[in-house]
Design a protein around this motif. Structure first.
Motif, PDB file in Angstrom:
ATOM      1  N   ASP A 120       0.641  -1.074   0.119  1.00 46.43           N
ATOM      2  CA  ASP A 120      -0.293  -0.189  -0.004  1.00 46.43           C
ATOM      3  C   ASP A 120       0.844   1.515  -0.417  1.00 46.43           C
ATOM      4  OD1 ASP A 120      -2.530   1.546   0.228  1.00 46.43           O
ATOM      5  OD2 ASP A 120      -2.853   1.348   2.152  1.00 46.43           O
ATOM      6  N   LEU A 181     -10.831   7.609   2.031  1.00 46.61           N
ATOM      7  CA  LEU A 181     -10.803   5.845   1.876  1.00 46.61           C
ATOM      8  C   LEU A 181     -10.916   5.657   0.482  1.00 46.61           C
ATOM      9  CD1 LEU A 181     -12.376   5.884   5.483  1.00 46.61           C
ATOM     10  CD2 LEU A 181     -10.004   5.901   4.713  1.00 46.61           C
ATOM     11  N   ASP A 185      -9.101   1.297   1.510  1.00 43.63           N
ATOM     12  CA  ASP A 185      -9.809  -0.114   2.946  1.00 43.63           C
ATOM     13  C   ASP A 185     -10.440   0.182   3.359  1.00 43.63           C
ATOM     14  OD1 ASP A 185      -6.910   1.764   2.786  1.00 43.63           O
ATOM     15  OD2 ASP A 185      -8.363   3.816   1.916  1.00 43.63           O
ATOM     16  N   PHE A 236      -3.657   4.066   3.801  1.00 43.77           N
ATOM     17  CA  PHE A 236      -3.937   4.077   5.106  1.00 43.77           C
ATOM     18  C   PHE A 236      -3.273   3.246   5.290  1.00 43.77           C
ATOM     19  CE2 PHE A 236      -7.523   5.210   8.141  1.00 43.77           C
ATOM     20  CZ  PHE A 236      -6.870   5.735   8.675  1.00 43.77           C
ATOM     21  N   GLY A 237      -3.398   1.816   4.801  1.00 46.96           N
ATOM     22  CA  GLY A 237      -3.263   0.527   5.260  1.00 46.96           C
ATOM     23  C   GLY A 237      -1.829   0.523   6.015  1.00 46.96           C
TER      24      GLY A 237
END
Ligand SMILES: [Zn+2]
Length: 262
Positions: A120, A181, A185, A236-237
């Motif tokens: 990611d 997002l 996600d 965001f992962g």
């Protein structure tokens, strides 16, 4: 009591798992099979013999170069192997040996979370194969500890997590006019929900947002890193993965402490 021999076994197992984690990191974002063909040099295509494929050791013996063509091997390989070896050692040393379920959970999830975070961060994608593996693991663990009822609650928790993220994502899009997002996600938080339960999934969302604000925002401002489409973005992962590990290990303590405040 911790046993030295078992500690060494955890370390070696971690190194081997690190070797597989490298395969995931390289092949999944490129759409290659993770099983076939066996390890080969990306430059000359030579098959890597088993004795040149020993975690950490082979890189040092070969001086970081392919035996066939002399092409440099990325230091990522021994670094990930060493990181995973030490992580496995810590799983053994820092958890209660009686808590076998937690030890197995961490051993299974750590390589998946690590590969997912790396991919990611590098490519801004979360491979479905990894998300699906997490969901399957979550449901299996729920079945082991809670039977059919456990599986039911795990699936509900996954749904709650995904719906919450969907709502947050929609609101964020309206307010900031930006996609914060991604779909990856939202699926990931659903998968993670099966592992941590309904209460846990709220904690994961809170912690991942907190970690994202503390580490992600300064990182983007300093590095000025941008997505391929020009958006400045925080992958965001990695924060969801870190928040999930914290929740698995200390979640009950954190939730009880929080509820005790009222
Ligand atoms: Zn080569």
């Amino acid at each position: 009591m911790h046993d030295a021999l078992i500690a060494i076994i955890f370390f070696l197992l971690g190194a081997a798992v690190g070797s597989f984690t490298n395969v995931l990191i390289w092949r999944l974002p490129r759409g290659e099979s993770i099983l076939f063909p066996g390890s080969h040099c990306p430059k000359c295509g030579a098959k890597i013999k088993f004795y040149d494929n020993i975690p950490i050791v082979s890189y040092i013996v070969l001086g970081g170069r392919c035996r066939n063509c002399g092409e440099r091997i990325s230091p990522r390989y021994p670094i990930v192997e060493a990181f995973m070896a030490v992580s496995y050692l810590l799983i053994y040393l820092l958890t209660d040996p009686a808590n076998i379920l937690l030890i197995i959970q961490l051993a299974v999830l750590l390589p998946v979370f690590f590969a997912l975070s790396w991919i990611d961060f590098e490519h801004y994608v979360i491979p479905d194969e990894l998300t699906l593996s997490i969901a399957v693991a979550g449901i299996v663990f729920a079945g082991i500890s809670g039977g059919f009822k456990g599986v039911g609650f795990a699936i509900i928790a996954g749904g709650v997590g995904a719906i919450l993220f969907l709502v947050i994502s929609a609101v964020g899009k309206k307010v900031f006019r930006k996609q914060a997002l991604g779909e990856g996600d939202i699926l990931l938080i659903g998968a993670v929900g099966t592992l941590v339960g309904v209460k846990g999934v709220f904690l994961v969302i809170f912690l991942s947002a907190l970690l994202g604000a503390i580490f992600g925002i300064p990182f983007v401002l300093i590095s000025r890193r941008k997505k391929p489409n020009g958006d400045s973005a925080i992958p965001f992962g990695p924060f969801i993965c870190a928040a999930t590990l914290i929740t698995l290990i200390w979640g009950d303590k954190i939730i009880n402490w929080y509820l005790g405040l009222f």
